[in-house]
Scaffold this motif. Sequence first.
Motif, PDB file in Angstrom:
ATOM      1  N   UNK A 134       0.940  -1.261   0.073  1.00 34.56           N
ATOM      2  CA  UNK A 134      -0.046  -0.144  -0.083  1.00 34.56           C
ATOM      3  C   UNK A 134       0.784   1.197  -0.035  1.00 34.56           C
ATOM      4  N   UNK A 135       0.274   2.456   0.348  1.00 36.32           N
ATOM      5  CA  UNK A 135       0.966   3.445   0.437  1.00 36.32           C
ATOM      6  C   UNK A 135       1.153   4.238   1.797  1.00 36.32           C
ATOM      7  N   UNK A 136       0.934   3.436   2.986  1.00 35.13           N
ATOM      8  CA  UNK A 136       0.979   3.780   4.170  1.00 35.13           C
ATOM      9  C   UNK A 136       2.423   3.881   4.488  1.00 35.13           C
ATOM     10  N   UNK A 137       2.983   4.464   5.876  1.00 33.72           N
ATOM     11  CA  UNK A 137       4.034   4.655   6.370  1.00 33.72           C
ATOM     12  C   UNK A 137       4.672   3.259   6.981  1.00 33.72           C
ATOM     13  N   UNK A 138       6.034   3.049   6.914  1.00 32.00           N
ATOM     14  CA  UNK A 138       6.481   2.109   7.503  1.00 32.00           C
ATOM     15  C   UNK A 138       6.019   1.747   8.948  1.00 32.00           C
ATOM     16  N   UNK A 139       5.569   0.664   9.435  1.00 30.77           N
ATOM     17  CA  UNK A 139       5.179   0.325  10.783  1.00 30.77           C
ATOM     18  C   UNK A 139       3.382   0.352  10.434  1.00 30.77           C
ATOM     19  N   UNK A 140       2.835   0.937   9.660  1.00 29.82           N
ATOM     20  CA  UNK A 140       1.337   0.800   9.445  1.00 29.82           C
ATOM     21  C   UNK A 140       0.760  -0.590   9.060  1.00 29.82           C
ATOM     22  N   UNK A 141      -0.052  -0.794  10.156  1.00 32.88           N
ATOM     23  CA  UNK A 141      -0.680  -2.229   9.898  1.00 32.88           C
ATOM     24  C   UNK A 141      -1.951  -2.273  10.316  1.00 32.88           C
ATOM     25  N   UNK A 142      -2.864  -3.128   9.690  1.00 28.87           N
ATOM     26  CA  UNK A 142      -4.271  -3.155  10.060  1.00 28.87           C
ATOM     27  C   UNK A 142      -4.744  -4.803  10.296  1.00 28.87           C
ATOM     28  N   UNK A 143      -5.431  -5.147  11.274  1.00 27.93           N
ATOM     29  CA  UNK A 143      -6.175  -6.498  11.308  1.00 27.93           C
ATOM     30  C   UNK A 143      -7.377  -6.476  11.192  1.00 27.93           C
ATOM     31  N   UNK A 144      -7.817  -7.245  10.519  1.00 29.45           N
ATOM     32  CA  UNK A 144      -9.580  -7.354  10.289  1.00 29.45           C
ATOM     33  C   UNK A 144     -10.023  -8.575  10.601  1.00 29.45           C
ATOM     34  N   UNK A 145     -11.437  -8.558  11.178  1.00 29.10           N
ATOM     35  CA  UNK A 145     -11.971  -9.599  11.641  1.00 29.10           C
ATOM     36  C   UNK A 145     -13.372  -9.746  11.089  1.00 29.10           C
ATOM     37  N   UNK A 146     -13.894 -10.863  10.904  1.00 27.54           N
ATOM     38  CA  UNK A 146     -15.237 -11.162  10.551  1.00 27.54           C
ATOM     39  C   UNK A 146     -15.688 -12.440  11.024  1.00 27.54           C
ATOM     40  N   UNK A 147     -17.277 -12.626  11.147  1.00 26.75           N
ATOM     41  CA  UNK A 147     -17.915 -13.863  11.792  1.00 26.75           C
ATOM     42  C   UNK A 147     -17.713 -13.837  13.339  1.00 26.75           C
ATOM     43  N   UNK A 148     -18.271 -14.978  13.636  1.00 19.79           N
ATOM     44  CA  UNK A 148     -18.584 -15.081  15.216  1.00 19.79           C
ATOM     45  C   UNK A 148     -17.638 -16.090  15.962  1.00 19.79           C
ATOM     46  N   UNK A 149     -16.624 -16.388  15.465  1.00 23.82           N
ATOM     47  CA  UNK A 149     -15.863 -17.322  16.078  1.00 23.82           C
ATOM     48  C   UNK A 149     -14.508 -16.760  17.000  1.00 23.82           C
ATOM     49  N   UNK A 150     -14.481 -15.252  16.858  1.00 24.59           N
ATOM     50  CA  UNK A 150     -13.517 -14.550  17.499  1.00 24.59           C
ATOM     51  C   UNK A 150     -14.148 -13.313  18.045  1.00 24.59           C
ATOM     52  N   UNK A 151     -14.104 -13.171  19.302  1.00 24.78           N
ATOM     53  CA  UNK A 151     -14.624 -12.231  19.903  1.00 24.78           C
ATOM     54  C   UNK A 151     -13.776 -11.004  19.738  1.00 24.78           C
ATOM     55  N   UNK A 152     -14.512  -9.852  19.235  1.00 21.23           N
ATOM     56  CA  UNK A 152     -13.761  -8.735  18.816  1.00 21.23           C
ATOM     57  C   UNK A 152     -13.280  -7.953  20.126  1.00 21.23           C
ATOM     58  N   UNK A 153     -14.003  -8.004  20.949  1.00 25.18           N
ATOM     59  CA  UNK A 153     -13.415  -7.386  22.195  1.00 25.18           C
ATOM     60  C   UNK A 153     -12.070  -8.153  22.705  1.00 25.18           C
ATOM     61  N   UNK A 154     -11.941  -9.391  22.839  1.00 26.85           N
ATOM     62  CA  UNK A 154     -11.021  -9.993  22.977  1.00 26.85           C
ATOM     63  C   UNK A 154      -9.835  -9.749  22.185  1.00 26.85           C
TER      64      UNK A 154
END
Length: 491
Positions: free
Chosen positions: A230-250
Amino acid sequence: MPLDHSEAPVLEALAAYHERDELGFTPPGHKQARGADPEVRKVLGDAVFCGDVLASGGLDDRRTRNRILERAEELMADAVHADHTFFSTCGSSLSVKAAMLTVAAPHEKLLVSRDAHKSVVAGLILCGIEPVWIDPQWDPVRHLAHPPSPEAYDKAFAAHPDARGALVTSPTPYGAAADLSALAEVCHRRSRPLIVDEAWGAHLPFHPGLPSWAMDAGADICVTSIHKMGSGLEQGSVFHLQGDLVDPDALALRADLLGTTSPSVLLYAGIDGWRRQMALHGERLMDHALEVAATARESIEAIDGMHVNDSADFCGPGAAAGFDPLPVVIDLSGLGISGYRAADWLREHHHIDLHLFDHRRVSAQITHADDATTVARLLDALRSLADHREEPAGGKRVQVPTPADLRMEQAVLPRDAFFARTDDVPLAEAEGRIAAEMMTPYPPGIPVVLPGERLTEPVLTYLRTGVEAGMNVPDATDSGLDTVRVMHEDA
């Protein structure tokens, strides 16, 4: 109501911060560049310092009531078809650890592809998860690993039904992609989540001609480096979540446990701006990148002694399921030059820096930022390399083991070996000892040796000849590999 992707909450809040003429008696201590060293300001420019403000109590109020970061994350999730998105300013190395800690607890099992990045191994060490290693699909002709097959994960789950989930790297730094849809089905049949380390795939959601990206393929958590493709800066990261197998709050709690309390607004702004750029113009930009890459590939293939790996080389039975053409992987076997010596020669003589290199290949990473001018300079340098092949030729030959010889016994869990009492022994005396450190050729950052593995002669010879040929192993205690750190024999 559809979200407005012309918005960029972080960038807009940063502009408003300056318009209001905010005066901070808070960190950062340079106070909007006023206190920064003049020589540093000459090199970096004041814009870097002016974008460096506190995330709360600066960009937003002290209780973050404007939800600036939350709104930026919601827009990112919408852009890539995820349920939740989290920004990270500590790179995907943090993001993948947060994902692992959410899916498996200490002493629980996680299926992990053995071609995982060293950050995954660091996660195993930190949280005490027991890895069940899944062997990649090896190309014995090209000496290259492709992502493991869904069948391999299926067999591993059958043998280890208590495993809490699975982790796979896709695409690899070489552009080889796993069959993520089939792998997600293997996991979901058992109500287990799939984590995809998609650090090299930030661009995948934005063009139908690229391999399917993790969220569309049904993965539960996906980790993406915005700074790589992408065109972000070094160290820029995202993590995505979907579904109900993983608790987003956790997942948020694990990320908070690992992350910094002083996140960089500069990195947030880069992520936010990249999302807007791609949501509005992504397919057009990727069209351009693919055209540039196609031109580069065709032209490099015409250079005597060079072969550009493509889907015919990487995909098929026993190999990858998909192929990203933007990492332009060039096999130099026809020139008789190692990738290490070629990379050094190109940097010295043409000021060209390559994405990765190994015993027989180099790779030039193409993104939407490249054009005819940058490709022309690359081509001139590669043609010059072919014309002067005798200069970087020769040197030590890397003795690459067979796939069977490359795999070693995991005699002790990575965490236990890493924190054990250790000895530093000469490499010639290390065979049979249990490693207490990682040994990782960098790039691309996939460990050859893990803590807890019993060292064998073929692997030690590979590393010794690799270092002699120009391989960089920066995480070893002795990067020259005259000595190796191993568990004390009474440990």
